[in-house]
Design a protein around this motif. Structure first.
Motif, PDB file in Angstrom:
ATOM      1  N   GLY A   1       0.796  -1.220   0.000  1.00  0.00           N
ATOM      2  CA  GLY A   1       0.000   0.000   0.000  1.00  0.00           C
ATOM      3  C   GLY A   1       0.826   1.266   0.000  1.00  0.00           C
ATOM      4  N   ILE A   2       2.117   1.194  -0.314  1.00  0.00           N
ATOM      5  CA  ILE A   2       2.963   2.384  -0.330  1.00  0.00           C
ATOM      6  C   ILE A   2       3.628   2.467  -1.694  1.00  0.00           C
ATOM      7  N   GLY A   3       3.362   3.539  -2.416  1.00  0.00           N
ATOM      8  CA  GLY A   3       4.002   3.715  -3.704  1.00  0.00           C
ATOM      9  C   GLY A   3       3.511   2.713  -4.728  1.00  0.00           C
ATOM     10  N   CYS A   4       4.311   2.515  -5.791  1.00  0.00           N
ATOM     11  CA  CYS A   4       3.958   1.595  -6.859  1.00  0.00           C
ATOM     12  C   CYS A   4       5.059   0.581  -7.060  1.00  0.00           C
ATOM     13  N   GLY A   5       4.672  -0.587  -7.453  1.00  0.00           N
ATOM     14  CA  GLY A   5       5.629  -1.638  -7.724  1.00  0.00           C
ATOM     15  C   GLY A   5       5.607  -1.992  -9.185  1.00  0.00           C
ATOM     16  N   PRO A   6       6.425  -2.928  -9.613  1.00  0.00           N
ATOM     17  CA  PRO A   6       6.442  -3.331 -11.013  1.00  0.00           C
ATOM     18  C   PRO A   6       5.130  -3.989 -11.398  1.00  0.00           C
ATOM     19  N   ALA A   7       4.808  -3.925 -12.678  1.00  0.00           N
ATOM     20  CA  ALA A   7       3.541  -4.456 -13.160  1.00  0.00           C
ATOM     21  C   ALA A   7       3.438  -5.952 -12.959  1.00  0.00           C
ATOM     22  N   ASP A   8       4.581  -6.646 -12.865  1.00  0.00           N
ATOM     23  CA  ASP A   8       4.527  -8.097 -12.714  1.00  0.00           C
ATOM     24  C   ASP A   8       4.648  -8.527 -11.248  1.00  0.00           C
ATOM     25  N   SER A   9       4.371  -7.612 -10.291  1.00  0.00           N
ATOM     26  CA  SER A   9       4.424  -7.977  -8.877  1.00  0.00           C
ATOM     27  C   SER A   9       3.416  -9.085  -8.604  1.00  0.00           C
ATOM     28  N   PRO A  10       3.800 -10.113  -7.859  1.00  0.00           N
ATOM     29  CA  PRO A  10       2.860 -11.189  -7.584  1.00  0.00           C
ATOM     30  C   PRO A  10       1.720 -10.694  -6.710  1.00  0.00           C
ATOM     31  N   VAL A  11       0.511 -11.112  -7.027  1.00  0.00           N
ATOM     32  CA  VAL A  11      -0.664 -10.727  -6.269  1.00  0.00           C
ATOM     33  C   VAL A  11      -1.113 -11.919  -5.443  1.00  0.00           C
ATOM     34  N   THR A  12      -1.203 -11.744  -4.154  1.00  0.00           N
ATOM     35  CA  THR A  12      -1.639 -12.824  -3.275  1.00  0.00           C
ATOM     36  C   THR A  12      -2.855 -12.373  -2.495  1.00  0.00           C
ATOM     37  N   ASN A  13      -3.568 -13.341  -1.898  1.00  0.00           N
ATOM     38  CA  ASN A  13      -4.745 -13.002  -1.119  1.00  0.00           C
ATOM     39  C   ASN A  13      -4.362 -12.402   0.228  1.00  0.00           C
ATOM     40  N   ALA A  14      -3.174 -12.710   0.723  1.00  0.00           N
ATOM     41  CA  ALA A  14      -2.739 -12.200   2.022  1.00  0.00           C
ATOM     42  C   ALA A  14      -1.556 -11.262   1.834  1.00  0.00           C
ATOM     43  N   ASP A  15      -1.756 -10.024   2.252  1.00  0.00           N
ATOM     44  CA  ASP A  15      -0.680  -9.039   2.160  1.00  0.00           C
ATOM     45  C   ASP A  15       0.222  -9.087   3.383  1.00  0.00           C
ATOM     46  N   ALA A  16      -0.317  -9.549   4.506  1.00  0.00           N
ATOM     47  CA  ALA A  16       0.460  -9.581   5.745  1.00  0.00           C
ATOM     48  C   ALA A  16      -0.128 -10.635   6.672  1.00  0.00           C
ATOM     49  N   THR A  17       0.689 -11.100   7.591  1.00  0.00           N
ATOM     50  CA  THR A  17       0.233 -12.026   8.620  1.00  0.00           C
ATOM     51  C   THR A  17       0.272 -11.313   9.960  1.00  0.00           C
ATOM     52  N   LEU A  18      -0.879 -11.272  10.612  1.00  0.00           N
ATOM     53  CA  LEU A  18      -0.985 -10.575  11.883  1.00  0.00           C
ATOM     54  C   LEU A  18      -1.283 -11.567  12.993  1.00  0.00           C
ATOM     55  N   GLY A  19      -0.878 -11.193  14.202  1.00  0.00           N
ATOM     56  CA  GLY A  19      -1.164 -12.021  15.367  1.00  0.00           C
ATOM     57  C   GLY A  19      -2.047 -11.273  16.350  1.00  0.00           C
ATOM     58  N   PHE A  20      -3.109 -11.932  16.802  1.00  0.00           N
ATOM     59  CA  PHE A  20      -4.018 -11.348  17.780  1.00  0.00           C
ATOM     60  C   PHE A  20      -4.174 -12.305  18.958  1.00  0.00           C
ATOM     61  N   ILE A  21      -4.662 -11.756  20.059  1.00  0.00           N
ATOM     62  CA  ILE A  21      -5.186 -12.591  21.141  1.00  0.00           C
ATOM     63  C   ILE A  21      -6.689 -12.360  21.136  1.00  0.00           C
ATOM     64  N   VAL A  22      -7.429 -13.341  20.643  1.00  0.00           N
ATOM     65  CA  VAL A  22      -8.876 -13.201  20.475  1.00  0.00           C
ATOM     66  C   VAL A  22      -9.582 -14.077  21.496  1.00  0.00           C
ATOM     67  N   ASN A  23     -10.306 -13.452  22.378  1.00  0.00           N
ATOM     68  CA  ASN A  23     -11.046 -14.165  23.430  1.00  0.00           C
ATOM     69  C   ASN A  23     -10.134 -15.120  24.205  1.00  0.00           C
ATOM     70  N   GLY A  24      -8.915 -14.647  24.468  1.00  0.00           N
ATOM     71  CA  GLY A  24      -7.964 -15.410  25.266  1.00  0.00           C
ATOM     72  C   GLY A  24      -7.100 -16.375  24.495  1.00  0.00           C
ATOM     73  N   ALA A  25      -7.365 -16.567  23.199  1.00  0.00           N
ATOM     74  CA  ALA A  25      -6.586 -17.506  22.385  1.00  0.00           C
ATOM     75  C   ALA A  25      -5.731 -16.734  21.387  1.00  0.00           C
ATOM     76  N   ARG A  26      -4.473 -17.150  21.259  1.00  0.00           N
ATOM     77  CA  ARG A  26      -3.582 -16.488  20.305  1.00  0.00           C
ATOM     78  C   ARG A  26      -3.806 -17.059  18.909  1.00  0.00           C
ATOM     79  N   VAL A  27      -4.011 -16.204  17.948  1.00  0.00           N
ATOM     80  CA  VAL A  27      -4.244 -16.641  16.574  1.00  0.00           C
ATOM     81  C   VAL A  27      -3.375 -15.828  15.627  1.00  0.00           C
ATOM     82  N   GLU A  28      -3.054 -16.421  14.492  1.00  0.00           N
ATOM     83  CA  GLU A  28      -2.368 -15.728  13.411  1.00  0.00           C
ATOM     84  C   GLU A  28      -3.232 -15.865  12.162  1.00  0.00           C
ATOM     85  N   VAL A  29      -3.327 -14.798  11.428  1.00  0.00           N
ATOM     86  CA  VAL A  29      -4.176 -14.822  10.246  1.00  0.00           C
ATOM     87  C   VAL A  29      -3.557 -13.953   9.157  1.00  0.00           C
ATOM     88  N   GLY A  30      -3.600 -14.452   7.936  1.00  0.00           N
ATOM     89  CA  GLY A  30      -3.152 -13.665   6.787  1.00  0.00           C
ATOM     90  C   GLY A  30      -4.283 -12.765   6.322  1.00  0.00           C
TER      91      GLY A  30
END
Length: 229
Positions: free
Chosen positions: A59-88
């Protein structure tokens, strides 16, 4: 001799100027119109695709036209209702969408999706937030509590949940999870000292069914027990 001002009447037996092999002017106009719309649609899709391919995944600037596009841009970690989870996630995702669509915690409702109705209220590090307006990346490494996490592990209801039942503080139930999460926060913030104060600090949560009187009564019932914890 025919008067020049009198319009001629076509002979029904005379051959038509437009044969089966030659489309009428109306047909030609319709075909041109359809072709124009098809060209416009194809051009719009091509332009959108070209623009998207040049965007940086971060989400910053522009990249080359052939940059790979994926469904997950980042993997984040939360503590949700007392349980630690990671989600892309897609970096554009709201916290509400991640909770509902990826973690299947559908208690928080998508009402207005503009932060005006309160149906999506959850707690972020103990403070109530409108999850539809909270970017998921803002919750990275933080603790999230949803309506699913209020009751105890043995299934005993939270005092506020029980109070809502006791006072029948709901009708259709759509806004109820957000109302309860906001109500718990209202008490913990020290803003449940009077009916007037409760109404003021619960004003961000709308109930189309109009159960406001019962909601206030439920909060007043649960407040002493919550304040003592």
């Amino acid at each position: 001799m025919r008067d020049k001002t009198t319009p001629s009447v076509p002979d029904p037996g005379a051959p038509s100027r437009e044969t089966a092999d030659e489309p009428s002017a109306g047909a030609r106009l319709l075909a041109a119109s359809l072709l124009t719309r098809r060209q416009f649609t194809a051009g719009s899709i091509a332009a959108t695709t070209a623009a998207a391919s040049g965007l940086s995944l971060h989400g910053i600037g522009c990249g080359p036209a052939d940059s790979p596009v994926t469904n997950a841009d980042a993997t984040l970690g939360f503590i949700v209702n007392g349980a630690r989870v990671e989600v892309g996630i897609d970096l554009r995702s709201s916290l509400l969408d991640v909770l509902r669509e990826q973690l299947q915690l559908t208690g928080a409702k998508k009402g207005c999706d503009h932060g005006q109705c309160g149906a999506c209220t959850v707690h972020l590090d103990g403070r109530r937030v409108a999850s539809c307006l909270t970017a998921a990346v803002q919750a990275d490494g933080r603790e999230i509590t949803t309506i699913e996490g209020l009751s105890t592990s043995d299934g005993r209801l939270h005092p506020m949940q029980q109070a809502f039942i006791d006072h029948d503080a709901l009708q259709c139930g759509y806004c109820t999870p957000g109302q309860i999460m906001a109500a718990v926060a209202c008490v913990r913030e020290g803003n449940a000292g009077s009916a007037e104060q409760i109404r003021e600090y619960m004003s961000g949560n709308l109930c189309r069914c109009g159960a406001y009187t019962a909601i206030v009564a439920a909060i007043q019932q649960a407040a002493p027990e919550i304040e003592g914890t």
